[in-house]
Write a protein that holds these residues in place. Structure first.
Motif, PDB file in Angstrom:
ATOM      1  N   ILE A 182       0.840  -1.204   0.000  1.00  0.00           N
ATOM      2  CA  ILE A 182       0.000   0.000   0.000  1.00  0.00           C
ATOM      3  C   ILE A 182       0.873   1.252   0.000  1.00  0.00           C
ATOM      4  O   ILE A 182       0.615   2.212  -0.734  1.00  0.00           O
ATOM      5  CB  ILE A 182      -0.942  -0.007   1.223  1.00  0.00           C
ATOM      6  CG1 ILE A 182      -1.991  -1.128   1.086  1.00  0.00           C
ATOM      7  CG2 ILE A 182      -1.648   1.346   1.372  1.00  0.00           C
ATOM      8  CD1 ILE A 182      -2.816  -1.352   2.340  1.00  0.00           C
ATOM      9  N   GLU A 183       1.913   1.256   0.824  1.00  0.00           N
ATOM     10  CA  GLU A 183       2.822   2.403   0.899  1.00  0.00           C
ATOM     11  C   GLU A 183       3.485   2.671  -0.450  1.00  0.00           C
ATOM     12  O   GLU A 183       3.728   3.829  -0.816  1.00  0.00           O
ATOM     13  CB  GLU A 183       3.894   2.159   1.973  1.00  0.00           C
ATOM     14  CG  GLU A 183       3.386   2.267   3.398  1.00  0.00           C
ATOM     15  CD  GLU A 183       2.889   3.669   3.737  1.00  0.00           C
ATOM     16  OE1 GLU A 183       3.529   4.643   3.275  1.00  0.00           O
ATOM     17  OE2 GLU A 183       1.858   3.790   4.420  1.00  0.00           O
ATOM     18  N   LYS A 184       3.752   1.620  -1.195  1.00  0.00           N
ATOM     19  CA  LYS A 184       4.402   1.759  -2.501  1.00  0.00           C
ATOM     20  C   LYS A 184       3.396   2.028  -3.616  1.00  0.00           C
ATOM     21  O   LYS A 184       3.796   2.243  -4.771  1.00  0.00           O
ATOM     22  CB  LYS A 184       5.191   0.488  -2.824  1.00  0.00           C
ATOM     23  CG  LYS A 184       6.386   0.246  -1.920  1.00  0.00           C
ATOM     24  CD  LYS A 184       7.098  -1.050  -2.315  1.00  0.00           C
ATOM     25  CE  LYS A 184       8.319  -1.304  -1.444  1.00  0.00           C
ATOM     26  NZ  LYS A 184       9.000  -2.580  -1.798  1.00  0.00           N
ATOM     27  N   GLY A 185       2.104   1.993  -3.280  1.00  0.00           N
ATOM     28  CA  GLY A 185       1.086   2.184  -4.301  1.00  0.00           C
ATOM     29  C   GLY A 185       0.916   0.992  -5.210  1.00  0.00           C
ATOM     30  O   GLY A 185       0.426   1.118  -6.338  1.00  0.00           O
ATOM     31  N   GLU A 186       1.296  -0.195  -4.719  1.00  0.00           N
ATOM     32  CA  GLU A 186       1.266  -1.402  -5.548  1.00  0.00           C
ATOM     33  C   GLU A 186       0.169  -2.390  -5.141  1.00  0.00           C
ATOM     34  O   GLU A 186       0.021  -3.443  -5.761  1.00  0.00           O
ATOM     35  CB  GLU A 186       2.624  -2.120  -5.466  1.00  0.00           C
ATOM     36  CG  GLU A 186       3.793  -1.281  -5.979  1.00  0.00           C
ATOM     37  CD  GLU A 186       5.140  -1.944  -5.720  1.00  0.00           C
ATOM     38  OE1 GLU A 186       5.157  -2.992  -5.026  1.00  0.00           O
ATOM     39  OE2 GLU A 186       6.157  -1.427  -6.217  1.00  0.00           O
TER      40      GLU A 186
ATOM     41  N   LEU B  35     -16.447   2.085  -1.005  1.00  0.00           N
ATOM     42  CA  LEU B  35     -15.593   2.784  -1.969  1.00  0.00           C
ATOM     43  C   LEU B  35     -14.792   3.883  -1.280  1.00  0.00           C
ATOM     44  O   LEU B  35     -13.600   4.075  -1.576  1.00  0.00           O
ATOM     45  CB  LEU B  35     -16.456   3.372  -3.086  1.00  0.00           C
ATOM     46  CG  LEU B  35     -15.702   4.154  -4.172  1.00  0.00           C
ATOM     47  CD1 LEU B  35     -14.672   3.271  -4.866  1.00  0.00           C
ATOM     48  CD2 LEU B  35     -16.691   4.730  -5.197  1.00  0.00           C
ATOM     49  N   LYS B  36     -15.429   4.592  -0.348  1.00  0.00           N
ATOM     50  CA  LYS B  36     -14.688   5.608   0.416  1.00  0.00           C
ATOM     51  C   LYS B  36     -13.549   4.959   1.189  1.00  0.00           C
ATOM     52  O   LYS B  36     -12.427   5.496   1.227  1.00  0.00           O
ATOM     53  CB  LYS B  36     -15.632   6.329   1.380  1.00  0.00           C
ATOM     54  CG  LYS B  36     -14.915   7.342   2.270  1.00  0.00           C
ATOM     55  CD  LYS B  36     -15.873   8.101   3.183  1.00  0.00           C
ATOM     56  CE  LYS B  36     -15.101   9.092   4.047  1.00  0.00           C
ATOM     57  NZ  LYS B  36     -15.981   9.923   4.891  1.00  0.00           N
TER      58      LYS B  36
ATOM     59  N   ILE C 264      -7.711   3.915   2.085  1.00  0.00           N
ATOM     60  CA  ILE C 264      -6.576   3.000   2.205  1.00  0.00           C
ATOM     61  C   ILE C 264      -5.527   3.345   1.162  1.00  0.00           C
ATOM     62  O   ILE C 264      -4.324   3.424   1.454  1.00  0.00           O
ATOM     63  CB  ILE C 264      -7.051   1.539   2.076  1.00  0.00           C
ATOM     64  CG1 ILE C 264      -7.945   1.153   3.242  1.00  0.00           C
ATOM     65  CG2 ILE C 264      -5.832   0.593   2.030  1.00  0.00           C
ATOM     66  CD1 ILE C 264      -8.627  -0.196   3.077  1.00  0.00           C
ATOM     67  N   GLU C 265      -5.979   3.579  -0.081  1.00  0.00           N
ATOM     68  CA  GLU C 265      -5.032   3.913  -1.162  1.00  0.00           C
ATOM     69  C   GLU C 265      -4.305   5.210  -0.869  1.00  0.00           C
ATOM     70  O   GLU C 265      -3.119   5.348  -1.203  1.00  0.00           O
ATOM     71  CB  GLU C 265      -5.786   4.019  -2.486  1.00  0.00           C
ATOM     72  CG  GLU C 265      -6.300   2.685  -2.996  1.00  0.00           C
ATOM     73  CD  GLU C 265      -7.160   2.834  -4.251  1.00  0.00           C
ATOM     74  OE1 GLU C 265      -7.257   1.866  -5.017  1.00  0.00           O
ATOM     75  OE2 GLU C 265      -7.742   3.932  -4.461  1.00  0.00           O
ATOM     76  N   ASN C 266      -4.978   6.159  -0.217  1.00  0.00           N
ATOM     77  CA  ASN C 266      -4.364   7.465   0.080  1.00  0.00           C
ATOM     78  C   ASN C 266      -3.654   7.490   1.426  1.00  0.00           C
ATOM     79  O   ASN C 266      -3.268   8.561   1.907  1.00  0.00           O
ATOM     80  CB  ASN C 266      -5.435   8.552   0.048  1.00  0.00           C
ATOM     81  CG  ASN C 266      -6.044   8.741  -1.324  1.00  0.00           C
ATOM     82  OD1 ASN C 266      -5.394   8.492  -2.333  1.00  0.00           O
ATOM     83  ND2 ASN C 266      -7.292   9.177  -1.381  1.00  0.00           N
TER      84      ASN C 266
END
Length: 417
Positions: free
Chosen positions: A14-18, A404-405, A410-412
């Motif tokens: 998640i931290e790496k955006g992967e 969805l929120k 989580i992604e952000n």
């Protein structure tokens, strides 16, 4: 080989955006299209549910007068809804601590209760306060959310693993908390609760990851799992949850009128990190594989037949379309009278307050509301019957939106697993 991964490994992705993060709706749609992501292709699934959750209570503290004007509160009413004074007495301070039940009804109108009051508070409306003190004084004041120094929601039984459908095989109409109006007899309609394959506990049946202390979204803000809810069991689990009322989004919380007066609905979203193949396999369950018992609304636990959540939700509308040209502006509007969330008033549909229950489409005599809420084929007392679905006490649209929120948070990196 039994695949597995750790929370730390998922958080690192998640931290790496992967990380591959799906909402439950996105994930289930892929399954139904025959495009199921593999275990390696999914890291987190965000689940969500919205429904009438009667066990909701609020603990509030607010100032109602200057210090010294009364000893302590004996009775407290907010817009006529009783709020139970204490447990802190707050002698001579002019402030009160109260516990407000989401199912409490106004002394002026049983259809206005704790759920509607809490929504009014969150929307910034003024609330009339009456305090009857132990020294015989009556204090009248108004407050808004800005006057609440502390507000906490505690849900004693929330996020149920789906529920039950009800119909009325009897000859007379039956009033119940499980129907928005008295449910007419002779199998004339069906009402149900449960968000099916989007529901958090349905996606983590043995509680592999949904555990005490875990973070969730409760009515739009971060909350926590306190443990199992009251009357929770392995077969019918629910959760005890808590969160800061003053940070909640009024869209996700409110009142819901039933045949027994006002109730309260809440929305819950919970992330499912895919740590093992067992957790992954539980996520593969879809609506058509989730049983929904149909019971006699008069007996509640008297089974009549079984159906499934695909029969309740698939290809049906989540919101009505209102055609103002068909509205006859009746002197006594049946939709305005029965709308569980008061979303239709004075010829106008407030879509933000709409719950998608389907009552308007099923009861408007001029067909001003277009909404396919579906029907179901059942075998009851040896007869094959087709029963229209007239009322939903759960709202998949709100459940989807909150999941969805949660995915985006989580992604952000705004929500940590």
């Amino acid at each position: 080989m039994n695949n597995s991964r750790t929370i730390s490994q998922i958080n690192e992705k998640i931290e790496k955006g992967e990380a591959n993060i799906y909402t439950a709706e996105e994930f289930k749609k892929l399954i139904k299209k025959g495009e199921t992501p593999s275990f390696e292709e999914v890291d987190v699934v965000t689940t969500g549910t919205c429904g009438v959750m009667s066990g909701t209570a609020a603990i509030l503290n607010f100032i109602v007068s200057k210090p010294g004007e009364f000893i302590r509160a004996r009775e407290v009413y907010l817009n006529g809804v009783p709020a139970y004074a204490g447990p802190c007495p707050n002698e001579w301070l002019g402030s009160v601590d109260v516990i407000l039940h989401g199912t409490a009804h106004s002394i002026h109108d049983e259809n206005y209760g704790g759920g509607f009051l809490l929504k009014d508070i969150l929307e910034g409306r003024e609330v009339d306060v009456v305090v009857e003190s132990v020294d015989g004084k009556t204090i009248n004041n108004t407050i808004t959310i800005d006057d609440i120094t502390r507000g906490q929601i505690i849900g004693a039984r929330m996020a149920f693993k789906n529920y039950t459908a009800f119909t009325n095989p009897n000859s007379d109409a039956v009033s119940s908390i499980f129907a928005a109006t008295p449910l007419e007899g002779n199998l004339s309609g069906l009402t149900f609760s449960g968000c099916g394959d989007l529901n958090p506990l349905q996606n983590d049946i043995p509680h592999n990851v949904i555990k005490e202390g875990k973070r969730v979204l409760l009515n739009g803000t971060v909350g926590y799992i306190l443990g199992d809810g009251t009357r929770s069991s392995a077969e019918k689990p629910n959760l005890m949850l808590s969160g800061d009322l003053t940070k909640m989004d009024p869209y996700y919380m409110g009142g819901f009128k039933t045949g027994q007066g006002g109730e309260i609905y809440d929305t819950v979203a919970i992330p499912i990190p895919v740590l093992s193949e067992e957790i992954y396999n539980n996520l593969l369950i879809t609506d058509d594989k989730i049983d929904l018992p149909v019971a006699d609304i008069k007996g509640r636990h008297l089974p009549l037949d079984n159906t499934n959540y695909q029969e309740m939700w698939e290809n049906y509308d989540l919101r009505p379309q209102y055609n103002r040209d068909k509205c006859s502006s009746c002197d006594k509007c049946i939709v305005e009278e029965i709308c569980p969330t008061n979303a239709f008033e004075k010829g106008s549909l407030n879509i933000a307050h709409c719950y998608g229950c389907g009552m308007c489409a099923n009861f408007c005599s001029h067909d001003a509301f277009d909404m396919n809420t579906g029907d179901v084929d059942l075998e009851i007392n040896g007869q094959n019957v087709n029963i229209p679905i007239i009322c939903r006490q759960s709202d998949r649209l709100r459940g989807n939106k909150l999941s969805l929120k949660l995915k985006k948070m989580i992604e952000n990196r705004e929500f940590k697993l």
